[in-house]
Design an enzyme around this catalytic site. Structure first.
Site, PDB file in Angstrom:
ATOM      1  N   GLY A 180       0.783  -1.226   0.000  1.00 55.26           N
ATOM      2  CA  GLY A 180       0.000   0.000   0.000  1.00 55.26           C
ATOM      3  C   GLY A 180       0.811   1.270   0.000  1.00 55.26           C
ATOM      4  O   GLY A 180       0.293   2.354   0.267  1.00 55.26           O
ATOM      5  N   THR A 181       2.100   1.186  -0.316  1.00 53.61           N
ATOM      6  CA  THR A 181       2.949   2.385  -0.337  1.00 53.61           C
ATOM      7  C   THR A 181       2.976   3.057  -1.704  1.00 53.61           C
ATOM      8  O   THR A 181       3.421   4.200  -1.817  1.00 53.61           O
ATOM      9  CB  THR A 181       4.398   2.045   0.060  1.00 53.61           C
ATOM     10  N   GLY A 211       0.215   2.434  -4.265  1.00 50.79           N
ATOM     11  CA  GLY A 211      -1.100   2.501  -4.871  1.00 50.79           C
ATOM     12  C   GLY A 211      -2.067   1.601  -4.123  1.00 50.79           C
ATOM     13  O   GLY A 211      -1.693   0.864  -3.209  1.00 50.79           O
ATOM     14  N   TYR A 263      10.404 -21.401   8.807  1.00 48.76           N
ATOM     15  CA  TYR A 263       9.630 -20.757   9.856  1.00 48.76           C
ATOM     16  C   TYR A 263      10.297 -21.027  11.198  1.00 48.76           C
ATOM     17  O   TYR A 263      10.715 -22.159  11.476  1.00 48.76           O
ATOM     18  CB  TYR A 263       8.217 -21.342   9.931  1.00 48.76           C
TER      19      TYR A 263
END
Length: 466
Positions: free
Chosen positions: A210-211, A213, A385
């Site tokens: 989300g940095t 667009g 993990y």
């Protein structure tokens, strides 16, 4: 704190008051995701990542309006949907607006001829998969958070699923998507079925958190239901033997849909047997009956060469039945002082065993249990993990221990030159280490940010973009 009175007034005027909230309840609710650290802080009534405004968008026009006002008033915008992130991607670092997309219309359409599904960004992944299954299709994408995440979030965080050795990660599954740039332009990025007209611009926004667009619609590959499936569990003498078997499996160009290898400590959980005394390997094949039989036979030969012994399918079947179960970690987090944390990383075949050894040693003093497993395998290496389960005297102590665990893990990984994230992304957890991890490549990311988001309003504080 900045005065956002003008921004709030304009948002309410253009969007309607029902879509814009400044209530303490809504601001606190949007200040946490499912990162264990944030869960414990929430229990303590601490909200270090609060916005000033929550906007609930229900259309692309709403998104564009928010971005226009945010650019004009220099107000940060952090996008949020179901907040299944476990590293803090949807949490604001400089206040401003939380743009909640969970209320966007949930629509989808299937093109069976081209074998694709197109869905709006807010569509719950599990709900979409169930609808496809009813008509004989699957997306092949199965993160543990399948029923807690959205298709838009998968792209924003560069997600992958439990069956990635066969279907690939989201970068392999995405055909195209629509995105609204920080400056408000709507862009459609497609490649049908492949295109060589310049660089593949779809890759620019995958994993951008989300940095750069806001993704609004996604087109993904779908796959027809397979004719046959076969599962098998193998005991393995040592972690080194298991890693060697996995490497040879990839070098042989086999593509089982499931490959998961557990060290002894986590094997006890995976097998639901506290007395289990060796590492364990789960494998599974899907496809035409003859291909499944041939692949299982080839897998057996390779695994036995490395000391593996087949013990039947029940171990894998048990895991398949509970693979979306978060209850162990959730119960710990809900208890006073309890915590569970999962950090996934990746490294090459020639380095992964040494990394496993060093991490186990470094983390052992920090948790009651330190577990590890390897999955999502590639020609060059594998993800790993590390899972910590423990209990401190208080929630305050648990918070400090979680911070220490993250710092320790990141520093050990940087020392080994490992990838700091395989598929959970960076978020707040890894942002302080982004520049060291990416090295010179971070310059390219900063230049992209400057070009795509000139006023730097989108999701500040992530990926080292401050």
């Amino acid at each position: 704190m900045l005065d956002h009175t003008d921004t709030i007034t304009r948002l309410r005027s253009e969007l309607g008051s029902d879509k814009v909230s400044t209530s303490r309840k809504d601001l606190e609710a949007s200040s946490h995701d499912t990162w264990p650290l944030m869960t414990k802080l929430n229990l303590l009534g601490e909200h270090p990542n609060m916005a000033d405004i929550v906007v609930r968008a229900i259309s692309e026009d709403d998104i564009c309006t928010v971005l226009r006002i945010a650019n004009e008033t220099s107000t940060p915008v952090t996008v949020r949907a179901l907040a299944s992130s476990v590293t803090g991607q949807p949490l604001p670092t400089r206040g401003g607006i939380v743009l909640d997309l969970s209320g966007m219309p949930r629509e989808y359409s299937v093109n069976e001829t081209n074998m694709t599904v197109t869905a709006t960004c807010s569509y719950n992944g599990g709900s979409l998969e169930e609808r496809l299954n009813k008509t004989g299709w699957t997306m092949g994408h199965s993160p543990q958070s399948l029923f807690r995440s959205t298709v838009g979030g998968w792209l924003a965080t560069l997600a992958t699923g439990q069956f990635s050795s066969f279907y690939g990660g989201i970068e392999d599954l995405v055909v195209g998507y629509d995105i609204i740039l920080a400056t408000g332009e709507k862009v459609s990025l497609q490649a049908n079925p492949r295109a060589a007209m310049g660089p593949d611009l779809r890759q620019l926004f995958l994993g951008s958190e989300g940095t750069l667009g806001i993704i609004t619609s996604v087109t993904l590959k779908i796959f027809p239901e397979q004719e046959a499936e076969e599962l098998m569990t193998y005991t393995i003498p040592t972690v080194k033997d298991g890693l060697a078997a996995m490497r040879e499996l990839m070098a042989s160009n086999l593509r089982p849909f499931l490959v998961r290898f557990y060290d002894t400590e986590e094997a006890r959980h995976a097998m639901a047997d506290k007395s289990f005394a060796t590492p364990v390997l789960f494998v599974g094949s899907r496809g035409l009956k003859t291909m499944v039989a041939a692949e299982q036979s080839a897998l057996k030969t390779i695994i036995e060469t490395h000391g593996g012994k087949a013990i039947g399918p029940k171990g894998v079947e048990g895991w398949m039945g509970r693979r979306y179960d978060f209850s162990t970690v959730e119960a710990l987090l809900a208890s006073r002082g309890g915590f569970g944390e999962t950090i996934e990383i990746a490294h090459n075949w020639d380095s992964i065993h040494a990394l496993w050894e060093d991490l186990k040693q470094a983390l052992d003093p920090l948790a009651d249990e330190v577990l590890s497993h390897f999955s999502h395998i590639y020609m060059q290496g594998t993800s790993m993990y590390v899972i910590m389960l423990s209990k401190e005297d208080s929630d305050e102590s648990a918070v400090e221990r979680l911070r220490e665990i993250w710092k320790t893990t990141m520093e050990v990984c940087l020392k080994h030159g490992a990838e700091l994230s395989h598929h959970h992304g960076g978020g707040l957890a890894r942002s302080p280490y982004s520049r060291r991890s990416l090295g010179d490549a971070h310059l390219v990311l900063r230049k992209l940010k400057a070009a795509m988001d000139p006023n730097s309003i989108l999701n500040p504080g992530k990926l080292g973009l401050d």
